[in-house]
Motif scaffolding. Structure first.
Motif, mmCIF file in Angstrom:
data_model
loop_
_atom_site.group_PDB
_atom_site.id
_atom_site.type_symbol
_atom_site.label_atom_id
_atom_site.label_comp_id
_atom_site.label_asym_id
_atom_site.label_seq_id
_atom_site.Cartn_x
_atom_site.Cartn_y
_atom_site.Cartn_z
ATOM 1 N N MET B 58 0.871 -1.179 0.000
ATOM 2 C CA MET B 58 0.000 0.000 0.000
ATOM 3 C C MET B 58 0.903 1.222 0.000
ATOM 4 S SD MET B 58 -2.859 -1.371 2.599
ATOM 5 C CE MET B 58 -3.372 -3.097 2.451
ATOM 6 N N ARG B 59 0.866 1.921 -1.122
ATOM 7 C CA ARG B 59 1.856 2.977 -1.305
ATOM 8 C C ARG B 59 1.156 4.239 -1.805
ATOM 9 N NH1 ARG B 59 7.208 2.100 -2.121
ATOM 10 N NH2 ARG B 59 7.069 0.049 -3.076
ATOM 11 N N GLN B 82 1.082 2.273 6.262
ATOM 12 C CA GLN B 82 1.578 2.212 4.880
ATOM 13 C C GLN B 82 2.898 1.452 4.882
ATOM 14 O OE1 GLN B 82 1.052 5.362 1.909
ATOM 15 N NE2 GLN B 82 3.224 5.696 2.058
ATOM 16 N N THR B 83 3.196 0.753 3.778
ATOM 17 C CA THR B 83 4.388 -0.098 3.808
ATOM 18 C C THR B 83 5.503 0.363 2.875
ATOM 19 O OG1 THR B 83 3.086 -1.571 2.381
ATOM 20 C CG2 THR B 83 3.288 -2.186 4.680
ATOM 21 N N GLY B 84 5.343 1.525 2.271
ATOM 22 C CA GLY B 84 6.417 2.076 1.459
ATOM 23 C C GLY B 84 6.124 3.539 1.245
ATOM 24 N N VAL B 85 7.120 4.339 0.860
ATOM 25 C CA VAL B 85 6.821 5.738 0.574
ATOM 26 C C VAL B 85 6.941 5.987 -0.928
ATOM 27 C CG1 VAL B 85 7.568 6.526 2.842
ATOM 28 C CG2 VAL B 85 9.162 6.660 0.922
ATOM 29 N N SER B 86 6.307 7.048 -1.372
ATOM 30 C CA SER B 86 6.286 7.374 -2.787
ATOM 31 C C SER B 86 6.337 8.890 -2.927
ATOM 32 C CB SER B 86 5.000 6.815 -3.403
ATOM 33 O OG SER B 86 4.865 7.248 -4.730
ATOM 34 N N GLN B 324 -12.569 1.060 -8.017
ATOM 35 C CA GLN B 324 -11.364 0.955 -8.847
ATOM 36 C C GLN B 324 -10.281 0.156 -8.126
ATOM 37 O OE1 GLN B 324 -10.585 5.113 -9.537
ATOM 38 N NE2 GLN B 324 -12.407 5.384 -10.818
ATOM 39 N N ALA B 325 -10.139 0.405 -6.831
ATOM 40 C CA ALA B 325 -9.120 -0.313 -6.053
ATOM 41 C C ALA B 325 -9.435 -1.812 -6.040
ATOM 42 C CB ALA B 325 -9.079 0.230 -4.626
ATOM 43 N N LEU B 326 -10.711 -2.128 -5.916
ATOM 44 C CA LEU B 326 -11.106 -3.545 -5.921
ATOM 45 C C LEU B 326 -10.774 -4.184 -7.270
ATOM 46 C CD1 LEU B 326 -12.458 -5.897 -4.453
ATOM 47 C CD2 LEU B 326 -14.678 -5.041 -5.263
ATOM 48 N N GLN B 360 -8.013 0.755 1.110
ATOM 49 C CA GLN B 360 -7.220 -0.428 0.742
ATOM 50 C C GLN B 360 -7.188 -1.441 1.873
ATOM 51 O OE1 GLN B 360 -3.449 -0.141 -1.207
ATOM 52 N NE2 GLN B 360 -3.679 2.029 -1.633
ATOM 53 N N GLN B 361 -7.053 -0.924 3.089
ATOM 54 C CA GLN B 361 -6.951 -1.841 4.239
ATOM 55 C C GLN B 361 -8.251 -2.617 4.420
ATOM 56 O OE1 GLN B 361 -5.696 1.280 6.876
ATOM 57 N NE2 GLN B 361 -3.518 0.785 6.659
#
Lengths: 132, 531
Positions: B58-59, B82-86, B324-326, B360-361
């Motif tokens: 999830m970014r 969140q598991t990464g940065v962007s 859209q996420a789904l 997302q979660q």
């Protein structure tokens, strides 16, 4: 402006922003409505926009800004038009502009701002309305 | 009962039948068209267990104001799971300009964070453990320069390059096609890009040097078939260029990644991800015969469609984004950004971004859609759509081959014209009320309440300009000049530019100075106007 000569309008991107989907749709819609459209393309400085507008003898300038730089770019274009004695050219625009920024842009002289969700016919009607 | 409409079409204009049945898949062989997840042609996914083994990353893309402002937002997102940065950079940075360049007036820190020097990069990542997170940087024209800053920063912190994980967007062809942020003509840009690929192959085994992006192509107005075709063709062009410059395909292809849009047509989007994996595997196999199966696997990031959101009734955007996420998840994406509801008005607030992340979660942790791999595989409709998208994209790919490749096609304005025509078609459908958008041509409300949005102060530009002038005052100007001269010499020859860029940023040469030095060698580019 008389009703028989077509409206001449400059349409372009000012500043560094490259989002040109909307501006191209507007340019096409105005051309399809019988107007003479001068499309400047991307990455125009306020100086370039104003010089082109004067050389091309347009009645209106329509600028697209989606990068958030509207509070600088629109007033700067209007200031340069005034300096060159061309303040009769109508300036309008489109892009991502929050409600809170509308009053200052309006008082700087921006005649109309078309924000997300606007129809192409709204832009055509606005320019046709300038004749009356 | 009669149909509600005369014609039913997908968002990309493909006709949709009332019912799909075995006859629609007559030629279709599940063994060759589907296989199993984790095996050729990867239609069902690139990993055997997909989200049963590991959820997507999830970014959320973030950046605004000064390096400190964005640093605080990164820490906020990491604290909330969140598991990464962007990183989102501002327009001057994206165009390789310093904050004090006259062309940057009014743009500094507005649609991303301003990074003009190594010290800005260090403030941006202050307190963020570079070896424990992965970082994505959305930067293209000056990608190699910002990458050099990131590497120099890690080196100063004593973190070995091989432990750095992340992604550089670094996809220049889609800039000429859609996003319009380039510095040089296509040929030298491709060379610098291959330099970053070669550098990563040698020193950064966990880094993705390019994210081949359809996102911007779709946002610029393309349909799903064009997004798929132009993106994959850009990817094939990069592989071809790198192979011609002497790299072995298996040394870099396993680290290529893709980035797709997820628009409103739920099933078409799911089919697009499936068709993308199958077509990439087949084209890579046919053209480059790699030995490493990972060279055939299309791994991707996805982002919900910004252009689908409305400024009217902005709360509705949460619902659009959820659907859209789904679709991206059912399509098998490896990472995902969900847009915030306020992004047609301004950059998102903290609250809006958190809601987008929570979306997302909830999909990941509550909906149970992650329990099985490719749950729609075998659906007559989804398989028929997957075939149609693959066939449509292949027709474009063959046409681009006949035109002599993507650079030639871009110079003739071909992909730009195709995208413009699709965007006109969509706009006409909306204005004729054939394509419904709630809040625009359906269920319109007058006098909507406004929502609170993020404001970026005027002082950001001034503080960034002041910082640059003090940097210019305190650095060793002889070191700067020497590093830029060495860079120019290397650019004129055919050495890998990465070590020279790293030396220049360490000497505190600014982004704008490095770009200007390279433009003297490489030249600049003006696009053919397509209208």
């Amino acid at each position: 402006m008389t009703a028989t000569t077509p409206i001449r309008v400059l349409i372009g991107k000012v500043g560094l922003d490259g989002h040109d989907r909307g501006v191209k749709l507007v340019a096409r819609a105005l051309r399809d409505a019988g107007m003479e459209v001068i499309y400047t393309g991307l990455h125009q400085s306020p100086e370039q926009v104003v010089n082109t507008a004067i050389q091309e003898d347009v009645q209106a300038i329509g600028l697209s800004v989606l990068s958030g730089a509207h509070n600088y770019l629109f007033p700067r274009v209007l200031e340069l038009l005034k300096e060159k004695g061309a303040e009769d050219i109508v300036v309008f625009g489109g892009g991502i502009v929050p409600d809170d920024d509308l009053p200052r842009l309006k008082s700087a002289g921006v005649r109309m701002l078309f924000r997300p969700g606007s129809a192409m016919t709204d832009v055509v009607d606005f320019l046709k309305g300038l004749r009356s | 009962m009669a149909d509600r409409k005369e014609r039913f079409t997908s968002l990309s204009g493909l006709p949709v039948a009332p019912l799909y049945a075995p006859e629609d898949l007559k030629e279709w062989n599940p063994d060759t068209e589907l296989g199993v997840a984790g095996s050729f042609p990867y239609t069902r996914g690139i990993h055997p267990g997909m989200y049963r083994s590991r959820l997507w990353t999830m970014r959320q893309f973030a950046g605004f104001g000064t390096a400190e402002d964005t640093n605080a937002r990164f820490k906020y997102l990491l604290e909330h799971g969140q598991t990464g940065v962007s990183v989102a950079f501002d327009m001057p940075t994206l165009m390789g300009l310093d904050a004090d360049n006259p062309l940057a007036r009014g743009e500094v820190g507005r649609c991303g964070v301003a990074v003009s020097s190594l010290s800005d990069m260090e403030r941006l990542f202050d307190g963020i453990p570079l070896d424990q997170i992965t970082t994505s940087m959305t930067i293209n024209g000056p990608a190699a320069i910002l990458f050099a800053m990131y590497l120099a920063m890690a080196e100063r912190r004593g973190i070995p390059a091989e432990r750095l994980g992340g992604t550089l967007q670094n996809d220049i062809l889609k800039e000429y096609i859609a996003q319009k942020e380039w510095l040089f003509p296509p040929e030298p840009h491709l060379r610098v890009m291959v330099d970053t690929m070669a550098y990563c192959a040698a020193h950064l085994p966990k880094w993705h040097p390019i994210s081949i992006s359809g996102y911007h192509i779709r946002e610029a107005g393309s349909n799903a078939v064009q997004e798929l075709a132009f993106t994959l063709y850009d990817g094939l062009t990069y592989v071809d260029t790198a192979v011609k410059m002497g790299l072995a395909v298996d040394d870099f292809a396993p680290r290529l990644s893709f980035f797709f849009n997820v628009h409103n047509d739920f099933f078409e989007e799911i089919a697009k991800f499936r068709a993308a994996r199958r077509l990439w595997a087949r084209e890579m196999e046919r053209r480059f015969h790699p030995q490493d199966p990972r060279s055939l696997q299309l791994r991707c990031h996805a982002q919900t469609a910004g252009c689908s959101l409305t400024a009217q009734q902005p709360m509705n955007n949460v619902v659009r984004t959820t659907l859209q996420a789904l679709a991206a998840v059912l399509g098998g994406t490896q990472s995902l950004h969900t847009n915030s509801m306020d992004e047609t008005l301004a950059l998102p607030t903290e609250e809006a971004v958190k809601l987008a992340l929570r979306t997302q979660q909830i999909i990941a942790e509550e909906s149970e859609v992650t329990n099985t791999v490719d749950p729609l595989g075998g659906s007559y409709y989804v398989e028929a759509l997957t075939n149609r998208l693959e066939d449509g994209a292949r027709a474009y790919i063959e046409k681009l081959d006949r035109m002599g490749g993507m650079v030639k096609a871009i110079e003739q304005g071909y992909p730009q014209r195709e995208i413009l025509e699709s965007s006109l078609c969509y706009q006409r459908e909306v204005e004729r009320n054939e394509r419904g958008i709630v809040g625009i041509n359906r269920h319109v409300e007058q006098d909507e309440a406004s929502i609170s949005i993020l404001k970026i102060g005027e002082e950001v530009e001034k503080s960034q300009v002041d910082r640059l002038s003090s940097l210019r005052y305190r650095r060793d100007s002889f070191m700067v000049a020497g590093s830029l001269e060495a860079l120019q010499e290397a650019a004129a020859g055919d050495e890998n530019l990465m070590p020279y860029l790293i030396a220049a940023v360490k000497a505190d040469a600014t982004l704008g100075e490095i770009t200007a030095s390279l433009k003297e060698v490489f030249g600049t580019y003006r696009e053919p106007v397509v209208l």
